[in-house]
Design an enzyme around this catalytic site. Structure first.
Site, PDB file in Angstrom:
ATOM      1  CB  CYS A 192      57.010  64.030  -0.474  1.00 39.15           C
ATOM      2  SG  CYS A 192      57.843  64.189  -2.022  1.00 39.15           S
TER       3      CYS A 192
ATOM      4  CG  ASP B 208      45.630  37.901  35.387  1.00 42.50           C
ATOM      5  OD1 ASP B 208      45.773  37.750  36.609  1.00 42.50           O
ATOM      6  OD2 ASP B 208      44.546  38.117  34.830  1.00 42.50           O
TER       7      ASP B 208
ATOM      8  CB  CYS C 168      38.945  65.046  44.774  1.00 39.77           C
ATOM      9  SG  CYS C 168      39.387  63.335  44.578  1.00 39.77           S
TER      10      CYS C 168
ATOM     11  CB  CYS D  66      58.109  61.632  -3.880  1.00 30.50           C
ATOM     12  SG  CYS D  66      58.585  62.879  -2.740  1.00 30.50           S
TER      13      CYS D  66
ATOM     14  CB  CYS E  26      40.679  61.716  42.386  1.00 29.25           C
ATOM     15  SG  CYS E  26      40.055  63.315  42.811  1.00 29.25           S
TER      16      CYS E  26
HETATM   17  P1  ADP Z   1      44.049  37.428  39.624  1.00 25.71           P
HETATM   18  O1  ADP Z   1      45.493  37.699  39.839  1.00 25.71           O
HETATM   19  O2  ADP Z   1      43.769  35.971  39.567  1.00 25.71           O
HETATM   20  O3  ADP Z   1      43.475  38.164  38.474  1.00 25.71           O
HETATM   21  P2  ADP Z   1      43.034  39.405  41.531  1.00 25.71           P
HETATM   22  O4  ADP Z   1      44.307  40.076  41.855  1.00 25.71           O
HETATM   23  O5  ADP Z   1      42.063  40.132  40.697  1.00 25.71           O
HETATM   24  O6  ADP Z   1      43.281  37.937  40.945  1.00 25.71           O
HETATM   25  O7  ADP Z   1      42.285  39.034  42.876  1.00 25.71           O
HETATM   26  C1  ADP Z   1      42.930  38.211  43.832  1.00 25.71           C
HETATM   27  C2  ADP Z   1      41.954  37.582  44.746  1.00 25.71           C
HETATM   28  O8  ADP Z   1      41.289  38.594  45.509  1.00 25.71           O
HETATM   29  C3  ADP Z   1      40.860  36.795  44.072  1.00 25.71           C
HETATM   30  O9  ADP Z   1      41.263  35.483  43.808  1.00 25.71           O
HETATM   31  C4  ADP Z   1      39.748  36.855  45.118  1.00 25.71           C
HETATM   32  O10 ADP Z   1      39.962  35.850  46.071  1.00 25.71           O
HETATM   33  C5  ADP Z   1      39.944  38.204  45.767  1.00 25.71           C
HETATM   34  N1  ADP Z   1      39.060  39.209  45.200  1.00 25.71           N
HETATM   35  C6  ADP Z   1      39.404  40.251  44.402  1.00 25.71           C
HETATM   36  N2  ADP Z   1      38.324  40.986  44.078  1.00 25.71           N
HETATM   37  C7  ADP Z   1      37.260  40.363  44.612  1.00 25.71           C
HETATM   38  C8  ADP Z   1      35.859  40.617  44.633  1.00 25.71           C
HETATM   39  N3  ADP Z   1      35.322  41.657  43.976  1.00 25.71           N
HETATM   40  N4  ADP Z   1      35.071  39.766  45.302  1.00 25.71           N
HETATM   41  C9  ADP Z   1      35.598  38.722  45.947  1.00 25.71           C
HETATM   42  N5  ADP Z   1      36.888  38.438  45.985  1.00 25.71           N
HETATM   43  C10 ADP Z   1      37.722  39.228  45.352  1.00 25.71           C
HETATM   44 MG    MG Z   2      43.040  39.448  36.861  1.00 20.28          MG
END
Ligand code: ADP
Ligand code: MG
Length: 787
Positions: free
Chosen positions: A93, A483, A20, A90, A23
């Site tokens: 130590c 965030d 893989c 100590c 991954c």
């Molecule tokens: P944030 O920065 O607010 O945490 P993310 O980066 O996780 O947001 O996601 C950005 C946007 O992508 C979300 O506001 C949504 O519109 C869309 N999105 C992400 N994952 C999903 C999901 N599983 N289902 C629907 N929309 C999603």
């Molecule tokens: Mg987030």
């Protein structure tokens, strides 16, 4: 600023077979993103990974955890354990023990900390056993036993029947000090030769243990306090200065006794946390309810908890309602109402309701146990300040010892050559005083006592700090990036509008969206499940495949048809035309809602508007952080501009960037670092891992409920509240100030004592007082961080 790098080759089981390739690449990049990892490579043919990392910043458990997140299991024979050291009195130590343990074959890394009286070891299980390591530690005259429920049980048994031998052992310093004092007092009025015998007896009885410790240190090729003290005492006795020898021994014991008392208070803050888990649990076994040791509980056990009792296991409430005080985990003493389906944690206090819970974690794997493990690991790691001091100390002792040797020989020889009578005796005494001063004791503990106390004090308030390095860094932050979802807002979405656009009706599109999101860990996902429950009852669909597209949305097959769900960027990437629904879209976004589109092929099927509420405390916190000198605070989000602006304004942030992909967030973190230096990133830890890793300090919110969050963070706020941030920054700055005071104070007294010893002369008892006294003072100074 790290000075050590450890390089490891570890066997690994890759997710889907060794071929893989994707991954392998993901695993390597995940490992390289961990703070403190200098390089990582994955060899898929031999199924090994090679990592080079700084053990003072990254830990092996963090690396393992990160690999597990990618789906790779480290079939590692490397174990990491924390070992308690009793009777460690100590300060320097700890480092000779650390040296001895590091030298054992099979030990990869050992970090001993006097302040926490623990040694953390990473070792190859095939080459060396925990028992061998414990024995190496015990070779230094301290008792060692592995930390854990088993050890705690042993401890209980011992404390119920304290044998006289145990009592003597536990109070050795007190007994020694008492003996020396009594013998010296008896000797006082007696004639000279009897006096000499008594004083010699006092010196030997009170000092043999120190001498023994010194001998072990010499064998481990270390020059620690026990060696220096023993040499000084033997020297004093050799020139017939028995009063001096006996009083040095007495004072040394007294100093260590007081020091141990002060130290115990530092260590207690962690041990208190450890003793929170109750010892017995009432478990349902068939139709009977039996009492069982809490550490024997396993996953799935049904446990009964009465009002006012501590909850014995991590679990899910299946019956009953109660207000639960979660202070041991989150630091928040305001009880939280919980009912069926809610998660509860071991060590938290049940309120007035009776509960029945189903255990969801084994005793060794509860949230509380993992917090403790992290705290212990954190304390074993050395902050940059401490690494510097240790480096200095390792040079200081040999220099002062050589100075002592020089002083004992050169000046008298010069006197003889110059034709004067040589003052051998006086110079020899000066040399002995220098030997005592050569112990860097106060200096080496000045930093760790402060850091251990601060980390302990933070953990009692629900703030988990993963190492001294991060504690140090937090106080230096100049910018904070947040965030949006789950950090500034509660991250609990609700579907507020559903607009069906094509052939399918509202409940059908909800059912499909819910099916896709059932595989997603995004905060939005839960809302679709709730809405589906609401509209379609228990009926739900299963997706046949699922792929999350980070920061944009997800793709899945449901009932044989391919769907995509996500934001406008996701639609653009999949060439879904949304021009026809542009106005509807912008109207929904205007109100600060997150809008998600469901599509199949190139045809949009539905629009969903989801609402999330900003946290109430955020605005005040942002204000306070500004007052604390954080120059730049901004929000980073993957959500659309209009929703972002609405949230930023409610929480009082003037700057924000919207529509960001995870990589773009990372780029902004880097840019901000270039502009402000030290930058903290605060996220919910689920999809912001790269940005968290790139920041100077990655802080994660609400870690109590989420394993991933707790693992990816440098600092985890266990409770779901940003309001701990100002506390954290103040704590960091206070500990930095205390560390500075401690270092300055211990250096100044050392230099003063050296100057005195070389010029007017320094009685040995005063040299000892200077040494142990200053150690005691820096410890007491650090204890101020407890409040
Ligand atoms: P944030 O920065 O607010 O945490 P993310 O980066 O996780 O947001 O996601 C950005 C946007 O992508 C979300 O506001 C949504 O519109 C869309 N999105 C992400 N994952 C999903 C999901 N599983 N289902 C629907 N929309 C999603
Ligand atoms: Mg987030």
């Amino acid at each position: 600023m790290s000075t050590t790098t450890q390089s490891l080759q570890l066997p690994v089981i890759l997710p889907s077979g060794p071929e893989c390739e994707r991954c392998v690449a993901r695993l390597r990049s995940a490992l390289e993103h961990i703070k403190g990892v200098a390089g990582a490579s994955v060899d898929s043919t031999t199924a090994t990974i090679h990592v080079a990392f700084d053990p003072n910043v990254a830990t092996l458990s963090r690396i393992e955890q990160e690999a597990r997140r990618i789906g790779a299991e480290m079939a590692s024979q490397i174990d990491h354990k924390t070992i308690d050291m009793r009777d460690l009195d100590c300060p320097d130590c700890a480092s000779s023990i650390e040296k001895a343990v590091t030298r054992l074959p099979g030990v990869l890394w050992a970090g001993a900390n006097f302040a926490s009286a623990q040694i953390h070891v990473e070792y190859d299980r095939k080459t060396v056993t925990l028992n061998q390591i414990c024995r190496a530690v015990e070779g230094h005259g301290v008792r060692a036993c592995p930390v854990g429920p088993a050890a705690a049980g042993k401890e209980d048994a011992a404390s119920t029947t304290p044998s006289p031998i145990d009592w003597l052992r536990n109070n050795r310093r007190l007994v020694n000090f008492g003996l020396v004092t009594v013998l010296m007092a008896m000797a006082w009025p007696l004639p000279h030769n009897v006096q000499a015998t008594l004083l010699l007896a006092a010196t030997v009885l009170g000092g043999w243990h120190t001498a023994f410790g010194g001998w072990r240190a010499v064998r481990a090729r270390a020059l620690d306090m026990n060696v220096l003290m023993t040499l000084a005492v033997i020297g004093a006795a050799a020139i017939g200065d028995l009063w001096e020898a006996a009083s040095v021994v007495g004072l040394f014991n007294l100093g260590n006794l007081l020091q141990a008392g002060a130290m115990e208070r530092t260590r207690a803050s962690i041990r208190n946390l450890m003793s929170l888990g109750p010892n017995v649990a009432r478990v349902r076994r068939g139709s009977a309810v039996v009492e069982e040791p809490a550490n024997k509980l396993s996953i799935g056990d049904l446990v009964l908890v009465n009002p006012g009792e501590r909850i014995p296991a991590d679990g899910e409430i299946i019956y009953g309602r109660s207000a639960i005080n979660e202070a041991p985990i989150t630091g928040e003493s305001m009880p939280r109402d919980k009912g069926p389906g809610d998660a509860v944690y071991a060590g938290t206090l049940n309120g007035t309701g009776a509960l029945e819970i189903r255990a969801t974690a084994a005793a060794s794997d509860t949230t509380l146990a993992r917090i403790l493990h992290r705290v212990e690991e954190a304390q074993a790691q050395r902050a940059p300040a401490q690494q510097m001091i240790d480096l200095f100390a390792s040079k200081y002792t040999p220099i002062v010892v050589s100075l002592a040797a020089t002083v004992a020989v050169i000046p008298p020889v010069v006197q003889i050559v110059a034709g004067h009578p040589a003052a051998w005796f006086a110079w020899f005494l000066k040399a002995l005083a220098l030997l005592i001063i050569a112990c860097p004791c106060a200096l080496v503990i000045s930093t760790p006592v402060a850091i251990v106390t601060a980390i302990g004090s933070a953990s009692r308030r629900g703030v988990l700090i993963k190492g001294g390095a991060f504690l140090e860094e937090v106080g230096r932050l100049r910018a904070l990036l947040y965030d949006k979802t789950g950090t500034l807002t509660q991250g609990k979405f609700q579907v507020s509008e559903v607009v069906a656009l094509g052939a399918l009706n509202e409940s059908e599109v909800i059912a499909i969206a819910a099916a896709i999101e059932s595989r997603s860990e995004h905060p939005l996902a839960q809302a679709f499940d709730d809405e589906n429950h609401h509209r379609n009852g228990h009926h739900h669909l299963e997706p046949q495949s699922f792929e999350a597209v980070s920061g944009m949305g997800a793709k899945a097959m449901v009932e044989g048809r391919a769907y995509i769900i996500g934001n406008t960027r996701m639609m653009a990437a999949e060439s879904v035309s949304i021009s026809a629904i542009e106005t509807q879209l912008s109207n929904l976004e205007e109100s600060g809602k997150t809008v998600v589109i469901l599509a199949s092929g190139s045809e949009p099927l539905a629009l969903f508007a989801l609402a999330d509420t900003p946290r109430t405390e955020t605005k005040e916190t942002v204000q306070q952080l500004g007052d604390l000198g954080i120059a730049h605070q901004a929000m980073l989000t993957g959500d659309q501009e209009r929703s972002a602006a609405a949230v930023a304004q409610t929480v009082g942030l003037k700057e924000w960037s919207a529509g960001l992909l995870p990589d773009q967030k990372l780029q902004i973190v880097r840019d901000t670092q270039a502009r402000y230096g030290s930058v903290g990133m605060i996220g919910d830890g689920i999809n912001d891992a790269p940005a968290l890793a790139a920041s100077s300090v990655g802080i994660v919110m609400g870690a109590a409920g989420s394993d991933t969050a707790m693992e990816v963070a440098d600092i985890a706020l266990m409770g779901d509240s940003l309001s701990r941030l100002p506390f954290l920054i103040r704590l960091s700055r206070r500990s930095a100030a205390i560390i500075r005071q401690n270092i300055a104070f211990s250096l100044a007294t050392k230099l003063g004592l050296i100057a005195m010893a070389l010029t007017v002369g320094l009685p040995l008892w005063l040299a000892v007082m200077g040494d142990v006294g200053v150690s005691l003072l820096v410890t007491l100074n650090a204890l101020r961080l407890r409040s």
